[in-house]
Design an enzyme around this catalytic site. Structure first.
Site, PDB file in Angstrom:
ATOM      1  N   LYS A   1      31.182  29.084  31.252  1.00  0.00           N
ATOM      2  CA  LYS A   1      30.711  29.046  32.642  1.00  0.00           C
ATOM      3  C   LYS A   1      30.167  27.640  32.872  1.00  0.00           C
ATOM      4  O   LYS A   1      29.211  27.215  32.214  1.00  0.00           O
ATOM      5  CB  LYS A   1      29.627  30.095  32.868  1.00  0.00           C
ATOM      6  CG  LYS A   1      29.121  30.130  34.318  1.00  0.00           C
ATOM      7  CD  LYS A   1      28.116  31.259  34.532  1.00  0.00           C
ATOM      8  CE  LYS A   1      27.638  31.273  35.987  1.00  0.00           C
ATOM      9  NZ  LYS A   1      26.646  32.349  36.258  1.00  0.00           N
TER      10      LYS A   1
ATOM     11  N   THR B   1      27.999  37.256  34.736  1.00  0.00           N
ATOM     12  CA  THR B   1      28.701  36.000  34.430  1.00  0.00           C
ATOM     13  C   THR B   1      27.898  35.084  33.508  1.00  0.00           C
ATOM     14  O   THR B   1      28.455  34.269  32.807  1.00  0.00           O
ATOM     15  CB  THR B   1      28.992  35.211  35.710  1.00  0.00           C
ATOM     16  OG1 THR B   1      27.736  34.884  36.335  1.00  0.00           O
ATOM     17  CG2 THR B   1      29.880  35.999  36.660  1.00  0.00           C
ATOM     18  N   ASP B   2      26.559  35.213  33.505  1.00  0.00           N
ATOM     19  CA  ASP B   2      25.749  34.225  32.775  1.00  0.00           C
ATOM     20  C   ASP B   2      26.140  34.118  31.303  1.00  0.00           C
ATOM     21  O   ASP B   2      26.226  33.027  30.770  1.00  0.00           O
ATOM     22  CB  ASP B   2      24.249  34.569  32.852  1.00  0.00           C
ATOM     23  CG  ASP B   2      23.697  34.356  34.254  1.00  0.00           C
ATOM     24  OD1 ASP B   2      22.473  34.499  34.435  1.00  0.00           O
ATOM     25  OD2 ASP B   2      24.506  34.084  35.157  1.00  0.00           O
TER      26      ASP B   2
ATOM     27  N   THR C   1      26.545  40.874  38.569  1.00  0.00           N
ATOM     28  CA  THR C   1      26.744  40.747  40.020  1.00  0.00           C
ATOM     29  C   THR C   1      27.917  41.561  40.502  1.00  0.00           C
ATOM     30  O   THR C   1      27.903  42.128  41.590  1.00  0.00           O
ATOM     31  CB  THR C   1      26.953  39.261  40.388  1.00  0.00           C
ATOM     32  OG1 THR C   1      25.736  38.577  40.159  1.00  0.00           O
ATOM     33  CG2 THR C   1      27.345  39.082  41.833  1.00  0.00           C
TER      34      THR C   1
HETATM   35  N1  DAS Z   1      22.327  37.622  36.335  1.00  0.00           N
HETATM   36  C1  DAS Z   1      23.736  37.379  36.296  1.00  0.00           C
HETATM   37  C2  DAS Z   1      24.350  38.082  35.077  1.00  0.00           C
HETATM   38  O1  DAS Z   1      24.172  39.305  34.961  1.00  0.00           O
HETATM   39  C3  DAS Z   1      24.430  37.905  37.505  1.00  0.00           C
HETATM   40  C4  DAS Z   1      25.889  37.529  37.427  1.00  0.00           C
HETATM   41  O2  DAS Z   1      26.182  36.343  37.551  1.00  0.00           O
HETATM   42  O3  DAS Z   1      26.725  38.414  37.211  1.00  0.00           O
HETATM   43  O4  DAS Z   1      25.010  37.394  34.311  1.00  0.00           O
END
Ligand code: DAS
Length: 435
Positions: A259, A180-181, A104
């Site tokens: 997370k 972030t995932d 993101t």
């Molecule tokens: N789909 C998510 C990832 O790439 C987008 C994000 O949260 O950065 O981890």
């Protein structure tokens, strides 16, 4: 100009009012008049709503049947993204390398589909945040551009190898922009792959894309670059929001963070530990002095291999332990069981676990309570599992244990894996007794 994405009655109303995307218009409904910029419709969106970007930056949808009249206030330009010029570099500042991997933080809304797409390179990211050039002499590089749910241990190896090159090239810090995932899996993997790094390696992501008013992209990136440039910390860290405010960022150890929320900007929290530092109102606050401990010169070593023949299995009522045997028969060499409570799995699974170990597989136990440590000597269940050879992994997070297991399987002999997994190497688990 186009009325991209509009169709049916709305297309007719807008065409009759001689409007185009990007124009400044006023929508008159029964109860009020609303002024804004006409935005494109997402390809997959319904045909009944028009999208208007208000002066405060938020978009609203207005249904066609509420529209009494449309007034064209002024012709506008179709929204498009142009990369700003490269900011002036300030020689003599600390040298920081920004490595892009996607996510993101490198995304913005794609007005065709309405989805967020990773389209911004780390070079563009740098241009979009000119404040960075007053903190460090920035170099950018893109390793790949993927959402982090698609990361594999091969990506981890590539990132670790590129960081090692940066260390040898004499950078003062490295920032890795990342989805972030699975960011905390990568921070754990890099913590094991990079032994005694002489600089800060900072992973940073964003929960909101850069074209949204509440975006955390810029504030997180500025905090990450500042920590990389000025903290003099050594190790792998994660920098994300510490709370709702843009001015307070937390710096987490790469092996003590997870997370914990799908959308909040302060989704990342230290677990079984506290943040090691904060970047608050542009000031670095070191909370754990040991992160600045000098490393013996020349002690840096790169262990970039990973073997992904490892599985993380959550234990649950009626646990289908038969998958353990299937996985072993398909080549899996190690398991992290995310057990219940103090580190338990159903008696019915003992046979499958014993089978896995008879085939040379490692089986370690963490807890799905997330906080706290496994304690496998309290109940007979835990003692039974210890007796068949399951290794307790203390207060190590399950995702960290999985990354460590892939790293151990990739760099060491099978006979050494048990010792490596149960020893605290990088601060991933507390030293106290494991049982
Ligand atoms: N789909 C998510 C990832 O790439 C987008 C994000 O949260 O950065 O981890």
């Amino acid at each position: 100009m186009t009325l991209e994405g509009y169709r049916g009655k709305l297309l007719e109303i807008l065409s009759n009012a001689k409007c185009s995307i990007g124009d400044d218009i006023v929508i008159v409904t029964e109860s009020r008049s609303i002024e804004g910029v006409l935005m494109p419709r997402y390809q997959y969106a319904d045909a009944e709503h028009l999208v208007l970007k208000l002066k405060n930056g938020y978009n609203i949808g207005i249904s066609a049947d509420r529209i009494k009249k449309i007034k064209l206030i002024g012709k506008g330009k179709e929204p498009s993204f142009a990369t700003p010029p490269k900011p002036e570099q300030t020689p003599g500042l600390p040298k920081v390398l920004i490595l892009g991997t996607g996510g993101t933080i490198a995304s913005r809304i794609d007005y065709r589909t309405g989805g967020v797409r990773a389209v911004i390179s780390s070079e563009e990211l740098y241009h979009l945040v000119p404040e960075l050039s007053s903190i460090a002499e920035i170099t950018t590089d893109i390793l790949f551009n993927i959402y982090s749910e698609n990361m594999t241990s091969e990506h981890w190896s590539k990132i670790a190898t590129r960081v090692a090159e940066a260390i040898r090239a004499g950078y003062d810090g490295v920032v890795i922009t990342h989805g972030t995932d699975t960011l905390h899996y990568t921070s754990a993997a890099l913590t094991f792959a990079l032994e005694s790094p002489p600089l800060p390696v900072v992973l940073v992501g964003a929960q909101r894309s850069s074209d949204r008013p509440s975006s955390d992209s810029a504030s997180n990136l500025i905090g990450a670059v500042k920590f990389a440039a000025e903290s003099r910390a050594k190790g792998v860290f994660v920098v994300m929001h510490d709370g709702p405010s843009d001015d307070e960022l937390a710096v987490h150890s790469g092996v003590r963070v997870r997370k914990l929320h799908t959308s909040r900007r302060d989704a990342f929290k230290s677990v079984n530990s506290e943040p090691v530092a904060r970047v608050k109102n542009d000031k670095i606050e070191i909370l754990e002095e040991s992160i600045r401990e000098e490393k013996e010169s020349g002690s840096f070593r790169l262990f970039e291999k990973f073997d992904d023949r490892a599985a993380l299995l959550k234990v649950y009522p009626g646990f289908h332990h038969s998958i353990i045997k299937d996985l072993v028969d398909n080549g899996i060499r190690g398991f992290i069981l995310e057990g219940t409570g103090l580190g338990h799995a159903p008696k019915s699974s003992y046979g499958a676990i014993t089978y896995a170990m008879s085939k040379g597989a490692f089986v370690g136990m963490t807890s799905q309570c997330i906080n706290g440590s496994v304690r496998m000597t309290v109940y007979d269940t835990g003692r039974d599992l210890l007796s068949i050879g399951v290794k307790p992994l203390g207060d190590m997070l399950s995702e960290v244990a999985l990354a460590k297991l892939m790293w151990a399987l990739g760099n060491f002999d099978t006979s050494e894996v048990g010792d490596i997994m149960t020893k605290n190497l990088r601060g991933e688990m507390q030293e106290r007794r494991l049982l």
